[in-house]
Write a protein that holds these residues in place. Structure first.
Motif, PDB file in Angstrom:
ATOM      1  N   ASP A  20       4.575 126.391 -12.943  1.00 26.38           N
ATOM      2  CA  ASP A  20       4.803 128.043 -13.244  1.00 26.38           C
ATOM      3  C   ASP A  20       6.128 128.418 -12.498  1.00 26.38           C
ATOM      4  N   PRO A  21       6.901 128.692 -13.476  1.00 22.85           N
ATOM      5  CA  PRO A  21       8.700 128.795 -12.899  1.00 22.85           C
ATOM      6  C   PRO A  21       8.657 130.302 -12.115  1.00 22.85           C
ATOM      7  N   GLU A  22       7.856 130.703 -12.133  1.00 23.79           N
ATOM      8  CA  GLU A  22       7.437 132.196 -11.572  1.00 23.79           C
ATOM      9  C   GLU A  22       7.183 131.968  -9.913  1.00 23.79           C
ATOM     10  N   ILE A  23       6.740 131.031  -9.581  1.00 21.76           N
ATOM     11  CA  ILE A  23       6.574 130.740  -8.322  1.00 21.76           C
ATOM     12  C   ILE A  23       7.498 129.709  -7.413  1.00 21.76           C
ATOM     13  N   ASP A  24       7.607 130.097  -6.225  1.00 22.67           N
ATOM     14  CA  ASP A  24       8.760 128.931  -5.747  1.00 22.67           C
ATOM     15  C   ASP A  24       8.177 127.819  -5.216  1.00 22.67           C
ATOM     16  N   PHE A  25       7.679 126.865  -5.971  1.00 22.57           N
ATOM     17  CA  PHE A  25       7.146 125.585  -5.792  1.00 22.57           C
ATOM     18  C   PHE A  25       7.869 124.484  -5.931  1.00 22.57           C
ATOM     19  N   GLN A  81      -5.248 127.518  -2.824  1.00 19.84           N
ATOM     20  CA  GLN A  81      -5.594 128.911  -2.530  1.00 19.84           C
ATOM     21  C   GLN A  81      -4.149 129.753  -2.351  1.00 19.84           C
ATOM     22  N   LYS A  82      -3.239 129.307  -1.482  1.00 20.94           N
ATOM     23  CA  LYS A  82      -1.913 129.968  -1.435  1.00 20.94           C
ATOM     24  C   LYS A  82      -1.230 130.042  -2.601  1.00 20.94           C
ATOM     25  N   ILE A  83      -1.309 129.051  -3.287  1.00 25.41           N
ATOM     26  CA  ILE A  83      -0.491 129.131  -4.693  1.00 25.41           C
ATOM     27  C   ILE A  83      -1.218 129.955  -5.676  1.00 25.41           C
ATOM     28  N   LEU A  84      -2.456 130.204  -5.853  1.00 25.23           N
ATOM     29  CA  LEU A  84      -3.018 131.055  -6.560  1.00 25.23           C
ATOM     30  C   LEU A  84      -2.898 132.430  -6.166  1.00 25.23           C
ATOM     31  N   GLU A  85      -2.802 132.629  -4.777  1.00 23.53           N
ATOM     32  CA  GLU A  85      -2.547 134.069  -4.401  1.00 23.53           C
ATOM     33  C   GLU A  85      -0.992 134.616  -4.727  1.00 23.53           C
ATOM     34  N   VAL A  86      -0.083 133.551  -4.693  1.00 24.75           N
ATOM     35  CA  VAL A  86       1.197 133.882  -5.177  1.00 24.75           C
ATOM     36  C   VAL A  86       1.131 134.309  -6.587  1.00 24.75           C
ATOM     37  N   ILE A 131       3.125 123.332   2.329  1.00 23.78           N
ATOM     38  CA  ILE A 131       1.550 123.629   1.971  1.00 23.78           C
ATOM     39  C   ILE A 131       1.024 122.191   1.837  1.00 23.78           C
ATOM     40  N   PHE A 132       1.808 121.156   1.872  1.00 26.53           N
ATOM     41  CA  PHE A 132       1.100 119.709   1.743  1.00 26.53           C
ATOM     42  C   PHE A 132       1.943 118.761   2.313  1.00 26.53           C
ATOM     43  N   ASP A 133       1.460 118.088   3.222  1.00 29.62           N
ATOM     44  CA  ASP A 133       2.412 117.221   3.842  1.00 29.62           C
ATOM     45  C   ASP A 133       1.871 115.916   4.186  1.00 29.62           C
ATOM     46  N   TYR A 134       2.196 114.814   3.313  1.00 25.59           N
ATOM     47  CA  TYR A 134       1.866 113.293   3.633  1.00 25.59           C
ATOM     48  C   TYR A 134       3.011 112.650   4.290  1.00 25.59           C
ATOM     49  N   PRO A 135       2.798 111.999   5.223  1.00 28.88           N
ATOM     50  CA  PRO A 135       1.471 111.747   6.049  1.00 28.88           C
ATOM     51  C   PRO A 135       1.025 112.548   7.197  1.00 28.88           C
ATOM     52  N   LYS A 136       1.809 113.418   7.640  1.00 29.38           N
ATOM     53  CA  LYS A 136       1.399 114.413   8.582  1.00 29.38           C
ATOM     54  C   LYS A 136       0.026 114.999   8.592  1.00 29.38           C
ATOM     55  N   GLN A 137      -0.391 115.242   7.471  1.00 30.11           N
ATOM     56  CA  GLN A 137      -1.649 115.910   7.581  1.00 30.11           C
ATOM     57  C   GLN A 137      -2.864 114.703   7.389  1.00 30.11           C
ATOM     58  N   PHE A 138      -2.346 113.511   7.233  1.00 24.66           N
ATOM     59  CA  PHE A 138      -3.326 112.584   6.883  1.00 24.66           C
ATOM     60  C   PHE A 138      -3.277 111.282   7.769  1.00 24.66           C
ATOM     61  N   VAL A 139      -2.477 111.161   8.616  1.00 22.76           N
ATOM     62  CA  VAL A 139      -2.231 109.948   9.531  1.00 22.76           C
ATOM     63  C   VAL A 139      -2.692 110.459  10.958  1.00 22.76           C
ATOM     64  N   SER A 140      -3.683 109.751  11.444  1.00 20.89           N
ATOM     65  CA  SER A 140      -4.250 109.922  12.631  1.00 20.89           C
ATOM     66  C   SER A 140      -3.263 109.295  13.737  1.00 20.89           C
ATOM     67  N   HIS A 141      -3.513 109.648  15.000  1.00 18.25           N
ATOM     68  CA  HIS A 141      -2.569 108.950  16.286  1.00 18.25           C
ATOM     69  C   HIS A 141      -2.678 107.649  16.343  1.00 18.25           C
ATOM     70  N   ASP A 142      -3.772 106.909  15.997  1.00 16.49           N
ATOM     71  CA  ASP A 142      -3.874 105.354  15.775  1.00 16.49           C
ATOM     72  C   ASP A 142      -3.340 104.910  14.685  1.00 16.49           C
ATOM     73  N   GLY A 143      -2.726 105.675  13.937  1.00 10.15           N
ATOM     74  CA  GLY A 143      -2.027 104.931  12.529  1.00 10.15           C
ATOM     75  C   GLY A 143      -2.759 104.874  11.611  1.00 10.15           C
ATOM     76  N   GLY A 144      -4.041 105.240  11.671  1.00 12.68           N
ATOM     77  CA  GLY A 144      -5.208 105.090  10.363  1.00 12.68           C
ATOM     78  C   GLY A 144      -4.634 106.325   9.302  1.00 12.68           C
ATOM     79  N   ILE A 145      -5.037 106.161   8.147  1.00 11.49           N
ATOM     80  CA  ILE A 145      -4.581 107.054   7.313  1.00 11.49           C
ATOM     81  C   ILE A 145      -6.079 107.832   6.701  1.00 11.49           C
ATOM     82  N   ARG A 146      -6.173 109.171   7.049  1.00 10.15           N
ATOM     83  CA  ARG A 146      -7.429 109.911   6.926  1.00 10.15           C
ATOM     84  C   ARG A 146      -7.135 110.336   5.280  1.00 10.15           C
ATOM     85  N   ASN A 147      -8.042 109.957   4.562  1.00 15.78           N
ATOM     86  CA  ASN A 147      -8.128 110.503   3.220  1.00 15.78           C
ATOM     87  C   ASN A 147      -9.514 110.457   2.547  1.00 15.78           C
TER      88      ASN A 147
END
Length: 160
Positions: A16-21, A142-147, A51-67
């Motif tokens: 959607d071009p109306e949102i700043d995605f 949900q944030k995208i839908l709200e916008v 709103i989405f950041d890979y690997p920051k939101q998915f890599v644990s402190h021991d280097g494992g990738i949580r998904n």
């Protein structure tokens, strides 16, 4: 991995071009005396917020990738990572017929990315977006839908 800029351009055609995605992918070179590798990163912004950041939101402190892979955690980030899989998922989403986008289960979506893309997809109308809003828990989507709902309300008021 295929050319990111081509994939990104194709994705922007359905957003959607109306949102700043914005969606970005980059590999930062890591050089050390022990070897060389690239540190891959995927991130999505809505306005100025990430709103989405890979690997920051998915890599644990021991280097494992949580998904959400059925076989558990992939170890040894950055040497083993999901960047190609994420690009493949985006390609699959783009190639899915419009009639199936809303109902298709993306089997290899281990990051909740399909619902983010659905929420931003301009081909999905307001009625289905409302259903999506009630059905999913993904905070980024949900944030995208709200916008999108705010933009829709403003556009409807301007056209009245």
């Amino acid at each position: 991995m295929k050319k990111w800029s081509k994939l990104q351009k194709e994705l922007y055609l359905i957003i959607d071009p109306e949102i700043d995605f914005q969606i970005h992918c980059v590999a930062y070179p890591m050089r050390s005396r022990y070897g060389n590798t690239d540190l891959p990163r995927y991130w999505i912004t809505l306005g100025k917020e990430i709103i989405f950041d890979y690997p920051k939101q998915f890599v644990s402190h021991d280097g494992g990738i949580r998904n959400y892979k059925p076989h558990g955690i992939t170890k040894n980030y950055p040497y083993n990572n999901d960047i190609s899989d994420i690009s493949d998922l985006i390609r699959e989403y783009i190639d899915t017929p419009v009639s199936e986008i809303f109902t298709k289960h993306f089997e290899n979506d281990y990051w909740g990315l399909a619902n983010i893309l659905r929420a931003a997809d301009r081909r999905i109308g307001q009625r289905r977006l409302d259903i999506l809003r009630r059905r999913i828990k993904n905070q980024a989507a949900q944030k995208i839908l709200e916008v999108r709902f705010k933009k829709s309300t403003v556009n409807n008021q301007e056209n009245s």
